[in-house]
Design an enzyme around this catalytic site. Sequence first.
Site, PDB file in Angstrom:
ATOM      1  N   SER A 184      10.160   1.752 -17.434  1.00  0.00           N
ATOM      2  CA  SER A 184       9.847   0.476 -18.208  1.00  0.00           C
ATOM      3  C   SER A 184      10.221  -0.743 -17.757  1.00  0.00           C
ATOM      4  O   SER A 184       9.727  -1.607 -18.075  1.00  0.00           O
ATOM      5  CB  SER A 184      10.601   0.858 -19.604  1.00  0.00           C
ATOM      6  OG  SER A 184      12.170   0.714 -19.080  1.00  0.00           O
ATOM      7  N   HIS A 212       5.141   4.569 -22.045  1.00  0.00           N
ATOM      8  CA  HIS A 212       4.686   3.633 -21.634  1.00  0.00           C
ATOM      9  C   HIS A 212       3.479   3.875 -20.739  1.00  0.00           C
ATOM     10  O   HIS A 212       2.777   3.179 -20.081  1.00  0.00           O
ATOM     11  CB  HIS A 212       5.450   2.490 -20.370  1.00  0.00           C
ATOM     12  CG  HIS A 212       6.644   1.773 -21.237  1.00  0.00           C
ATOM     13  ND1 HIS A 212       6.458   0.817 -21.970  1.00  0.00           N
ATOM     14  CD2 HIS A 212       7.792   2.103 -21.628  1.00  0.00           C
ATOM     15  CE1 HIS A 212       7.743   0.346 -22.301  1.00  0.00           C
ATOM     16  NE2 HIS A 212       8.362   1.297 -22.158  1.00  0.00           N
ATOM     17  N   LYS A 244       4.137   1.215 -28.514  1.00  0.00           N
ATOM     18  CA  LYS A 244       3.709   0.496 -27.650  1.00  0.00           C
ATOM     19  C   LYS A 244       2.381   0.263 -27.285  1.00  0.00           C
ATOM     20  O   LYS A 244       1.759  -0.577 -28.156  1.00  0.00           O
ATOM     21  CB  LYS A 244       4.689   1.061 -26.232  1.00  0.00           C
ATOM     22  CG  LYS A 244       5.898   0.879 -26.344  1.00  0.00           C
ATOM     23  CD  LYS A 244       6.841   1.283 -25.189  1.00  0.00           C
ATOM     24  CE  LYS A 244       8.191   0.926 -25.404  1.00  0.00           C
ATOM     25  NZ  LYS A 244       8.760   1.938 -26.596  1.00  0.00           N
TER      26      LYS A 244
END
Length: 399
Positions: A184, A212, A244
């Site tokens: 991240s 992610h 996300k």
Amino acid sequence: MAEQRPDLRRRVQSARSSALADDLVRRRRVVGRRDGVRLEVDGRWLQNFCGNDYLGLAQQFQVVDALQNAASRDGAGGVASHLVCGHHVAHEALEREVADWLGTPRALLFGSGYLANLAVQQALLGDDDACVQDRLNHASLIDASRLAGCRLRRYPHADAEGALRQLKTVPTGAAMLATDGVFSMDGDVAPLRQLALAARMQSALLYVDDAHGVGVLGPGGRGSVAEAKLGVEEVPLQLATLGKALGGYGAVVAGDTDLIEHLAGTARPYLYTTALPPAQAAASLAAVKLARREHWRRDKLVAHVQRFRDGARRVGLQLLPSDTPIQPVLCGGNARALDMAAHLEADGFWVAAIRPPTVPEGRARLRVTLSAVHGDEQVDALVEALARARDRVDALHLG
């Protein structure tokens, strides 16, 4: 005479004074309104380059419509835990959709990725077991090992041979090898094929937190596991966040049927918390369906990443090797990162300054994140603003 007990207030005051001296104090900013990649903060509209809405789905009209329609029917809350009376048809549909998308037999919905990571290790590992982790893993994976009470071993970043060596140091008990799929703060991708081999050689379970990666990488946006051409046999459990690239809230652990059933029946962060609101699950279901079919969003992200990196190299910014929407610009010291972020904000751009302990000492950075709903002209303008901010800060510090 008994030793005097430490005063917690004084301890906090001392810690805060140290943080102030080291430019490590964090403060919240209040967002008044959102409009795509524009945020209103303190009465000013800023271009947002620090969020995680990679595919631009957080305000997509079909996603918002699904949220509103479900809320009008089912209300605002989850009512109870999943195993009492909180498991709704919307939760079931979302779990099935994510499992189908990621090519796994089962999936289990959690209130957040943090809870999901705590649940996986707490339910599977005990005092005599071990979890081997990348040194740059997300904090929730580290905290999960502490909750599980297992032996925690960490290997140098993205070093599969280091992971193998660490697994060999704990030859007894069960073992898990846990890694972020996309890191991240650096934006690089874990060497999953090599890690899968290390796990197989040491009879360890490979767990990938792909918060992610899912939605962004791999065929059909199925994430870093799919991009590495791995399946459930090599990666029995993986995490896909809903907060996300999918623009919502919550997380799903997908994988082997027996392992998922075990989590559902024993994981304390699943058993003892209220279920996600059904309306939020309905919104995430709509987002997953869009992410699966609207490939142009990923294509646009790839183009933005290349455009940003080309521009950054042209003006001499120091980047890390990342092909994902996470593009860190290294600054070095904490004060320099904060000063550059302040200059960017003055120019109308919001980019977060990331400092220790989130990143190593001396590696403070501006964490630029790109979204499919950014325009080319916005990416170009950010590069120019970054160069100006660097030059202004360097001139100030040299002066």
